[in-house]
Write a protein that holds these residues in place. Structure first.
Motif, short mmCIF file in Angstrom:
data_model
loop_
_atom_site.label_atom_id
_atom_site.label_comp_id
_atom_site.label_asym_id
_atom_site.label_seq_id
_atom_site.Cartn_x
_atom_site.Cartn_y
_atom_site.Cartn_z
N THR A 230 0.79 -0.93 -0.10
CA THR A 230 -0.10 -0.12 -0.08
C THR A 230 0.91 1.32 0.06
N ARG B 76 -5.97 -1.92 -2.50
CA ARG B 76 -6.80 -2.90 -2.38
C ARG B 76 -7.78 -3.23 -3.34
N ASP C 178 -10.97 -10.46 0.75
CA ASP C 178 -9.78 -9.64 1.30
C ASP C 178 -9.11 -10.38 2.31
N VAL D 55 -1.55 -5.78 1.36
CA VAL D 55 -3.10 -6.08 1.36
C VAL D 55 -3.13 -7.10 0.43
#
Length: 220
Positions: free
Chosen positions: A111, A138, A185, A193
């Motif tokens: 990220t 994400r 997720d 992520v």
């Protein structure tokens, strides 16, 4: 059942390259940067160890068929056994492998790797979800996981794979019904992520650290 395994790249010693076959090592040698070679080594070592556990075979004896099911060339999604599907991802200091009884794709992203969302990869609805690079990362993992499951990669525009949260809304014509996919997720150590995409009912999705698999072979 679907499993996702991850390890830190630096936790995989170079000596475990002995588990790879000649083709694996040739692909490593073609990578110009040492860090890219380390990431690929970690990911494919982990893939062999996870698949060996599922298939009850020695990891060094696994063979991968890379025939593309769309064009017949040798760049397709690798297959070790028709009964099991798997997918590999690596980014930064993280290597990830997903394995399932169903068609599966996995992606992981750092990220902190960029500053702003890459807007050309997003549909109009997704742009509203991505206010910074962390939120873009994400969304990107969700799209990329689907593309990896399909075995299509860069042949499909990412903006044409449209998501809303963990719901796949649409795919380009000819790639199937988006309702067939389940997206999960994944929680990895900060700043990473990830998402796993499974075609069909994945059952339980389990996330595991691969250190025990690596350590067991490090000591041999």
């Amino acid at each position: 059942m679907t499993e996702v395994w991850y390890v830190a790249v630096d936790s995989v010693p170079a000596g475990l390259a002995a588990l790879l076959d000649d083709g694996d090592r040739e692909r490593l040698d073609r990578l110009a940067r040492q860090r890219d070679r380390a990431r690929s080594l970690a990911a494919w070592t982990l893939a062999r160890l996870v698949l060996a556990r599922w298939l009850q075979r020695p990891p060094e004896r696994l063979a991968f068929d890379r025939t593309c099911r769309h064009c017949g060339a040798g760049h397709g999604k690798p297959v070790a056994d028709p009964a099991v599907d798997f997918s590999v991802s690596h980014t930064g200091d993280l290597a990830v492998v997903a394995v399932s009884e169903h068609t599966v794709g996995v992606d992981a992203e750092d990220t902190t790797a960029g500053r702003t969302p890459v807007t050309w990869a997003l549909s109009e609805p997704e742009r509203a979800q991505c206010r910074d690079y962390a939120s873009f990362a994400r969304v990107w993992t969700r799209k990329e996981a689907v593309l990896k499951a399909l075995g299509r990669g860069v042949t499909v525009r990412p903006a044409d794979v449209v998501t809303s949260g963990t719901t796949l809304l649409s795919l380009p014509p000819g790639l199937g019904d988006p309702r067939d996919f389940t997206l999960h997720d994944l929680l990895f150590p900060t700043p990473y992520v990830g998402t796993v995409a499974v075609r069909g009912n994945p059952g339980q999705v389990t996330v595991r650290h691969g250190s025990t698999l690596i350590d067991a072979h490090r000591l041999r």
